[in-house]
Design an enzyme around this catalytic site. Structure first.
Site, PDB file in Angstrom:
ATOM      1  N   ARG A 128      -4.182   0.894   1.741  1.00 32.93           N
ATOM      2  CA  ARG A 128      -5.307   1.810   1.922  1.00 32.93           C
ATOM      3  C   ARG A 128      -6.079   1.839   0.604  1.00 32.93           C
ATOM      4  O   ARG A 128      -5.482   1.694  -0.466  1.00 32.93           O
ATOM      5  CB  ARG A 128      -4.833   3.237   2.234  1.00 32.93           C
ATOM      6  CG  ARG A 128      -4.295   3.432   3.644  1.00 32.93           C
ATOM      7  CD  ARG A 128      -5.429   3.444   4.676  1.00 32.93           C
ATOM      8  NE  ARG A 128      -4.940   3.731   6.004  1.00 32.93           N
ATOM      9  CZ  ARG A 128      -4.692   2.832   6.958  1.00 32.93           C
ATOM     10  NH1 ARG A 128      -4.891   1.546   6.725  1.00 32.93           N
ATOM     11  NH2 ARG A 128      -4.271   3.208   8.155  1.00 32.93           N
TER      12      ARG A 128
ATOM     13  N   GLU B 194     -14.855   3.152   3.229  1.00 31.92           N
ATOM     14  CA  GLU B 194     -15.189   2.047   4.146  1.00 31.92           C
ATOM     15  C   GLU B 194     -16.119   2.576   5.228  1.00 31.92           C
ATOM     16  O   GLU B 194     -15.943   3.702   5.692  1.00 31.92           O
ATOM     17  CB  GLU B 194     -13.906   1.512   4.800  1.00 31.92           C
ATOM     18  CG  GLU B 194     -12.942   0.895   3.812  1.00 31.92           C
ATOM     19  CD  GLU B 194     -11.607   0.516   4.457  1.00 31.92           C
ATOM     20  OE1 GLU B 194     -11.520   0.536   5.706  1.00 31.92           O
ATOM     21  OE2 GLU B 194     -10.667   0.217   3.738  1.00 31.92           O
TER      22      GLU B 194
ATOM     23  N   HIS C 198     -11.464  -4.933   6.003  1.00 29.35           N
ATOM     24  CA  HIS C 198     -10.327  -4.301   6.684  1.00 29.35           C
ATOM     25  C   HIS C 198      -9.939  -5.080   7.957  1.00 29.35           C
ATOM     26  O   HIS C 198      -9.959  -4.548   9.065  1.00 29.35           O
ATOM     27  CB  HIS C 198     -10.640  -2.834   7.028  1.00 29.35           C
ATOM     28  CG  HIS C 198      -9.402  -1.989   7.158  1.00 29.35           C
ATOM     29  ND1 HIS C 198      -9.326  -0.702   6.699  1.00 29.35           N
ATOM     30  CD2 HIS C 198      -8.179  -2.268   7.683  1.00 29.35           C
ATOM     31  CE1 HIS C 198      -8.120  -0.207   6.946  1.00 29.35           C
ATOM     32  NE2 HIS C 198      -7.406  -1.146   7.550  1.00 29.35           N
TER      33      HIS C 198
HETATM   34  P1  NAP Z   1       6.258   1.345   6.932  1.00 29.50           P
HETATM   35  O1  NAP Z   1       7.217   0.333   7.438  1.00 29.50           O
HETATM   36  O2  NAP Z   1       6.389   2.755   7.404  1.00 29.50           O
HETATM   37  O3  NAP Z   1       6.356   1.311   5.318  1.00 29.50           O
HETATM   38  C1  NAP Z   1       5.728   2.293   4.560  1.00 29.50           C
HETATM   39  C2  NAP Z   1       5.982   2.015   3.095  1.00 29.50           C
HETATM   40  O4  NAP Z   1       5.322   3.038   2.339  1.00 29.50           O
HETATM   41  C3  NAP Z   1       7.464   2.093   2.712  1.00 29.50           C
HETATM   42  O5  NAP Z   1       7.671   1.263   1.599  1.00 29.50           O
HETATM   43  C4  NAP Z   1       7.612   3.556   2.349  1.00 29.50           C
HETATM   44  O6  NAP Z   1       8.683   3.813   1.477  1.00 29.50           O
HETATM   45  C5  NAP Z   1       6.305   3.791   1.639  1.00 29.50           C
HETATM   46  N1  NAP Z   1       5.944   5.196   1.607  1.00 29.50           N
HETATM   47  C6  NAP Z   1       5.694   5.988   2.682  1.00 29.50           C
HETATM   48  N2  NAP Z   1       5.386   7.230   2.260  1.00 29.50           N
HETATM   49  C7  NAP Z   1       5.480   7.206   0.915  1.00 29.50           C
HETATM   50  C8  NAP Z   1       5.282   8.189  -0.089  1.00 29.50           C
HETATM   51  N3  NAP Z   1       4.962   9.449   0.228  1.00 29.50           N
HETATM   52  N4  NAP Z   1       5.447   7.831  -1.383  1.00 29.50           N
HETATM   53  C9  NAP Z   1       5.788   6.568  -1.712  1.00 29.50           C
HETATM   54  N5  NAP Z   1       5.985   5.585  -0.801  1.00 29.50           N
HETATM   55  C10 NAP Z   1       5.829   5.911   0.497  1.00 29.50           C
HETATM   56  O7  NAP Z   1       4.766   0.955   7.236  1.00 29.50           O
HETATM   57  P2  NAP Z   1       4.155  -0.522   7.384  1.00 29.50           P
HETATM   58  O8  NAP Z   1       4.118  -0.900   8.820  1.00 29.50           O
HETATM   59  O9  NAP Z   1       4.797  -1.442   6.404  1.00 29.50           O
HETATM   60  O10 NAP Z   1       2.631  -0.227   6.930  1.00 29.50           O
HETATM   61  C11 NAP Z   1       2.368   0.091   5.575  1.00 29.50           C
HETATM   62  C12 NAP Z   1       0.925   0.490   5.409  1.00 29.50           C
HETATM   63  O11 NAP Z   1       0.081  -0.642   5.551  1.00 29.50           O
HETATM   64  C13 NAP Z   1       0.381   1.462   6.473  1.00 29.50           C
HETATM   65  O12 NAP Z   1       0.764   2.798   6.197  1.00 29.50           O
HETATM   66  C14 NAP Z   1      -1.104   1.254   6.372  1.00 29.50           C
HETATM   67  O13 NAP Z   1      -1.671   2.126   5.417  1.00 29.50           O
HETATM   68  C15 NAP Z   1      -1.230  -0.182   5.864  1.00 29.50           C
HETATM   69  N6  NAP Z   1      -1.812  -1.065   6.896  1.00 29.50           N
HETATM   70  C16 NAP Z   1      -2.967  -1.735   6.623  1.00 29.50           C
HETATM   71  C17 NAP Z   1      -3.519  -2.576   7.580  1.00 29.50           C
HETATM   72  C18 NAP Z   1      -4.774  -3.354   7.303  1.00 29.50           C
HETATM   73  O14 NAP Z   1      -5.458  -3.716   8.254  1.00 29.50           O
HETATM   74  N7  NAP Z   1      -5.072  -3.662   6.055  1.00 29.50           N
HETATM   75  C19 NAP Z   1      -2.912  -2.704   8.837  1.00 29.50           C
HETATM   76  C20 NAP Z   1      -1.738  -2.011   9.068  1.00 29.50           C
HETATM   77  C21 NAP Z   1      -1.181  -1.192   8.094  1.00 29.50           C
HETATM   78  P3  NAP Z   1      10.126   4.251   2.031  1.00 29.50           P
HETATM   79  O15 NAP Z   1      10.873   2.986   2.325  1.00 29.50           O
HETATM   80  O16 NAP Z   1      10.704   5.042   0.912  1.00 29.50           O
HETATM   81  O17 NAP Z   1       9.885   5.089   3.271  1.00 29.50           O
END
Ligand code: NAP
Length: 319
Positions: free
Chosen positions: A234, A263, A281
């Site tokens: 993000r 964005e 994005h």
């Molecule tokens: P996920 O499996 O839930 O992983 C989330 C990650 O963020 C984990 O490493 C988690 O750590 C960490 N995290 C969550 N809350 C936190 C906090 N308060 N402080 C520090 N670390 C924290 O999610 P994912 O599927 O990998 O997706 C990750 C992110 O990618 C999404 O949240 C979204 O913002 C982004 N995304 C972007 C696109 C794009 O089009 N560019 C598409 C999809 C997603 P823990 O292991 O400690 O929980």
């Protein structure tokens, strides 16, 4: 002659979805677009128990409070940082997202940005098209294979990025909020320590209040003059002002960015930088993934209206 009100459930569409999702949804529900002036513009809110929104749009406390019958917020995306989870819990509203189905494409985008940046693929395209190639050689570029890749946030997408980079004979390091099982990937105590070690820093952590500016000015500086930064998480997770300053001064070598603050009206200073690759994005924006995401939104809606367990709940309703 009075027309009986529809007995079909109403679903509030806060943001648009593709026609291939809308068509089957219209067969089951009455879809109501959120008016430009918000819920005040709706004829009635009493029968709206579900809404669909995007990761970028979310649902704030005011919208949740304005819909007293709301029971489900279905997010078309994995990031739910724009949904006010406290307000949802207060009003006993469930929240669902679309995890897993987009992981591979978003991870691919991180690799695409890193490779495009290091090997100057976009510059090379312009160089070949302009005819400059006939007169001179393009400057040499940086290797991705064999370098050190640091990943901030080793969640589903972060792990998929690490697995992909491992195929390029890179060393993998990471910073994660909670401990991960031991592996050949090296854990670092802070994002700054990871950046000081890495050649390429990839940000894949969740957005939201806790991670605003997680990659701060000191972390960016620690990456160093040859360092590359990739962000697919993000726009909020990086101190964008510090990033632009570092790119302008050459404090880091470049950035590949899929996400930004504000964005799509992103900071115009990005357009003047020669050391960035900008992506609007597009992480999950493939046909296959968007279809799978839509199917998951529809599965959550169907379960909600059937009174069944939600397939991908972030927050469930209390009994
Ligand atoms: P996920 O499996 O839930 O992983 C989330 C990650 O963020 C984990 O490493 C988690 O750590 C960490 N995290 C969550 N809350 C936190 C906090 N308060 N402080 C520090 N670390 C924290 O999610 P994912 O599927 O990998 O997706 C990750 C992110 O990618 C999404 O949240 C979204 O913002 C982004 N995304 C972007 C696109 C794009 O089009 N560019 C598409 C999809 C997603 P823990 O292991 O400690 O929980």
């Amino acid at each position: 002659m009075s027309v009986a009100p529809s007995s079909r459930p109403k679903v509030l569409m806060v943001s648009p979805m593709p026609d291939w999702d809308l068509a089957p949804m219209r067969e089951a529900y009455d879809l109501v677009d959120l008016p430009a002036n918000g819920p005040d513009g709706l004829d009635t809110v009493a029968d709206i128990t579900a809404l669909v929104t995007s990761g970028g749009r979310g649902a704030d406390a005011a919208l949740i409070a304005a819909l007293p019958a709301l029971r489900l917020i279905a997010v078309y995306g994995v990031g739910y940082d724009k949904v006010d989870l406290e307000a949802a819990a207060r009003h006993n509203v469930a929240v669902t997202n679309t995890p897993d189905v987009l992981t591979a494409d978003v991870a691919d985008m991180a690799l695409a940005l890193a490779l495009a940046l290091a090997r100057r693929v976009v510059d090379g395209d312009a160089f070949a098209r302009s005819g400059a190639w006939a007169k001179e050689s393009m400057p040499l570029t940086a290797s991705v294979s064999g370098c050190k890749v640091g990943i901030v946030g080793l969640g589903r997408i972060g792990e998929a990025i690490a697995r992909r980079f491992a195929g390029f004979d890179t060393e993998i390091g990471y910073w994660n909020r909670s401990p991960k099982p031991p592996s050949s990937w090296r854990a670092f105590p802070t994002p700054a320590a990871l950046a000081a070690w890495a050649d390429i820093l990839v940000v894949a952590v969740a957005g939201g209040g806790d991670t605003v500016g997680l990659v701060d000015a000191s972390t960016i500086a620690a990456l160093g003059r040859d360092g590359l930064l990739v962000n697919i998480s993000r726009g909020t997770t990086i101190d964008e002002a510090a990033l632009i300053a570092a790119l302008e001064s050459g404090a880091i070598a470049g950035a590949g960015l899929d996400v930004f603050l504000n964005e799509p009206a992103i900071d115009p200073r990005f357009f003047r930088l020669g050391n960035v690759v900008l992506s609007p994005h597009q992480g999950s924006a493939t046909m296959a993934t968007r279809q799978a995401m839509g199917a998951l939104v529809r599965a959550n809606l169907a379960a909600h209206f059937a009174g069944e367990a939600l397939p991908t709940a972030v927050v469930r309703r209390r009994k």
